[in-house]
Design a protein around this motif. Structure first.
Motif, PDB file in Angstrom:
ATOM      1  N   ASN A 189      46.714 -20.826  20.110  1.00 35.49           N
ATOM      2  CA  ASN A 189      46.130 -22.123  19.785  1.00 35.49           C
ATOM      3  C   ASN A 189      45.833 -22.998  20.999  1.00 35.49           C
ATOM      4  N   ALA A 190      46.276 -22.574  22.161  1.00 34.40           N
ATOM      5  CA  ALA A 190      46.054 -23.393  23.350  1.00 34.40           C
ATOM      6  C   ALA A 190      44.556 -23.473  23.653  1.00 34.40           C
ATOM      7  N   PRO A 191      44.048 -24.676  23.915  1.00 36.61           N
ATOM      8  CA  PRO A 191      42.625 -24.859  24.201  1.00 36.61           C
ATOM      9  C   PRO A 191      42.108 -23.956  25.315  1.00 36.61           C
ATOM     10  N   TYR A 192      42.854 -23.837  26.399  1.00 43.41           N
ATOM     11  CA  TYR A 192      42.390 -23.018  27.522  1.00 43.41           C
ATOM     12  C   TYR A 192      42.176 -21.575  27.077  1.00 43.41           C
ATOM     13  N   TYR A 193      43.045 -21.107  26.188  1.00 50.64           N
ATOM     14  CA  TYR A 193      42.960 -19.720  25.745  1.00 50.64           C
ATOM     15  C   TYR A 193      41.734 -19.492  24.865  1.00 50.64           C
ATOM     16  N   GLN A 194      41.478 -20.445  23.968  1.00 51.19           N
ATOM     17  CA  GLN A 194      40.319 -20.311  23.087  1.00 51.19           C
ATOM     18  C   GLN A 194      39.011 -20.346  23.874  1.00 51.19           C
ATOM     19  N   LYS A 195      38.984 -21.209  24.890  1.00 52.57           N
ATOM     20  CA  LYS A 195      37.799 -21.234  25.764  1.00 52.57           C
ATOM     21  C   LYS A 195      37.570 -19.867  26.390  1.00 52.57           C
ATOM     22  N   LEU A 196      38.638 -19.296  26.897  1.00 46.02           N
ATOM     23  CA  LEU A 196      38.544 -18.000  27.576  1.00 46.02           C
ATOM     24  C   LEU A 196      38.019 -16.918  26.638  1.00 46.02           C
ATOM     25  N   MET A 197      38.513 -16.931  25.410  1.00 43.25           N
ATOM     26  CA  MET A 197      38.068 -15.940  24.422  1.00 43.25           C
ATOM     27  C   MET A 197      36.570 -16.066  24.154  1.00 43.25           C
ATOM     28  N   LYS A 198      36.106 -17.297  24.066  1.00 43.22           N
ATOM     29  CA  LYS A 198      34.689 -17.528  23.803  1.00 43.22           C
ATOM     30  C   LYS A 198      33.826 -16.994  24.954  1.00 43.22           C
ATOM     31  N   ILE A 199      34.260 -17.305  26.165  1.00 47.04           N
ATOM     32  CA  ILE A 199      33.534 -16.799  27.333  1.00 47.04           C
ATOM     33  C   ILE A 199      33.459 -15.278  27.298  1.00 47.04           C
ATOM     34  N   GLY A 200      34.570 -14.652  26.931  1.00 49.56           N
ATOM     35  CA  GLY A 200      34.631 -13.195  26.887  1.00 49.56           C
ATOM     36  C   GLY A 200      33.641 -12.591  25.909  1.00 49.56           C
ATOM     37  N   VAL A 201      33.650 -13.085  24.678  1.00 54.50           N
ATOM     38  CA  VAL A 201      32.728 -12.528  23.665  1.00 54.50           C
ATOM     39  C   VAL A 201      31.290 -12.699  24.116  1.00 54.50           C
ATOM     40  N   ASP A 202      30.969 -13.887  24.591  1.00 57.74           N
ATOM     41  CA  ASP A 202      29.600 -14.152  25.038  1.00 57.74           C
ATOM     42  C   ASP A 202      29.178 -13.178  26.135  1.00 57.74           C
ATOM     43  N   SER A 203      30.089 -12.903  27.046  1.00 59.71           N
ATOM     44  CA  SER A 203      29.760 -11.999  28.145  1.00 59.71           C
ATOM     45  C   SER A 203      29.436 -10.608  27.619  1.00 59.71           C
ATOM     46  N   PHE A 204      30.282 -10.108  26.731  1.00 59.38           N
ATOM     47  CA  PHE A 204      30.023  -8.771  26.172  1.00 59.38           C
ATOM     48  C   PHE A 204      28.706  -8.751  25.397  1.00 59.38           C
ATOM     49  N   ARG A 205      28.416  -9.855  24.738  1.00 64.82           N
ATOM     50  CA  ARG A 205      27.174  -9.923  23.974  1.00 64.82           C
ATOM     51  C   ARG A 205      25.979  -9.866  24.920  1.00 64.82           C
ATOM     52  N   GLU A 206      26.040 -10.664  25.981  1.00 66.19           N
ATOM     53  CA  GLU A 206      24.959 -10.649  26.975  1.00 66.19           C
ATOM     54  C   GLU A 206      24.748  -9.258  27.557  1.00 66.19           C
TER      55      GLU A 206
END
Lengths: 177, 177
Positions: free
Chosen positions: B116-133
């Motif tokens: 639930n930590a904000p920093y962690y959720q941000k990181l997860m979002k960056i990760g998915v986006d990168s794989f998608r790109e």
DNA sequence: GTCTATACGGGGATAGAC
DNA sequence: GTCTATCCCCGTATAGAC
């Protein structure tokens, strides 16, 4: 092995696995097992001795699973079975398996237990050999990677309660090998 | 923030990270910080409140690292940086990082903190986006897999003290992406 | 803000009766 | 083999003086 002694072991296993060694009191174990607290110390000397006895049980119960993998002749299928193992053990021997993970983070109990457990060393050997048979360039590193993956997967299984995402992860991992 | 209050936070962080929340007593924190035990409760109400304060600090210190990754434009390099992050954090913010792992296994403190930590959720979002790109077929599953891997890798870093095998594992993981 | 003194419960462990 | 009673220490937390 008397009935009460077994009852203590069984209860200790469950509580150590679910709530940790440090946070589980001997009085709680006694209460839930329906025996006197003194009996625990009579049979197992102290709390550490109780944990030792639980881990001995653990080793016995893990062994058949390792043997079953060792008998598989196709190295590719052997790897698949190693991956399945974490999942299978979680279903069939949840408490034993979970204890292996929990114990790592309990500072008052001796470390390196899992790494030194005979069943674990056997499994590692089977893994490297399988990768070697399959002509992977760096079998040791491949096994190390797979171990990291299974460590993460095991943690996920214990800490998340969503069966769908667990099974989906499992299949995805297997699809990579 | 007084000097003593900071001293308590710093000491609590170190001890919680290294020895766990459950097993670290407030009296030990007070002793090592060189303050009276009563002061801890004055400033933080109770032991949980102290942990909450430590985790707030944690969030603040994690954020810059996440921002640095977000700024990388090449998605491939972004993934590499995510992988490096676990290692980097372990070097530069060892106690903060280690706490994220330890906390999961401390039964008396609220779970799901890290997730639930904000920093962690941000990181997860960056990760998915990168794989998608990068046109991976199943970006979500790829990120889930990478998360498992980093969970395992983080555990390994904390629990083994051999820097060579740690770095070798890191390079091997990166070579897969 | 900070310390000292103290309360109170629960922790692991032992003694001795049955 | 098993239980009851008990010991002593250390855990968290509070009160009140400075």
């Amino acid at each position: 092995m008397t009935e009460k002694k077994e009852l203590i072991l069984e209860t200790a296993l469950r509580l150590f696995a679910d709530e940790g060694f440090d946070t589980t009191s001997t009085s709680k174990i006694a209460r839930e097992a329906g025996v006197s607290e003194g009996l625990i110390f009579r049979h197992f000397l102290n709390k550490e001795g109780l944990m030792d006895a639980v881990l001995d049980l653990c080793e016995v119960r893990m062994n058949p699973h390792i043997e079953a993998i060792a008998e598989e002749i196709d190295p590719r299928k052997r790897i698949q079975k190693i991956i399945d193992l974490t999942y299978t053990l979680y279903q069939e021997e949840r408490e034993f398996w979970q204890l292996q993970f929990t114990i790592k983070w309990q500072s008052s109990y001796k470390q390196d237990h899992k790494k030194n457990a005979p069943y674990y060393q056997k499994l590692m050997k089977i893994g490297v050999d399988s990768f070697r048979e399959l002509k992977y360039y760096e079998p040791e590193k491949e096994l190390a990677l797979l171990s990291l993956l299974m460590e993460g997967f095991g943690t996920m299984m214990i800490k998340t309660s969503d069966p769908t995402s667990i099974e989906s992860s499992l299949e995805f991992i297997k699809s990579k090998y």
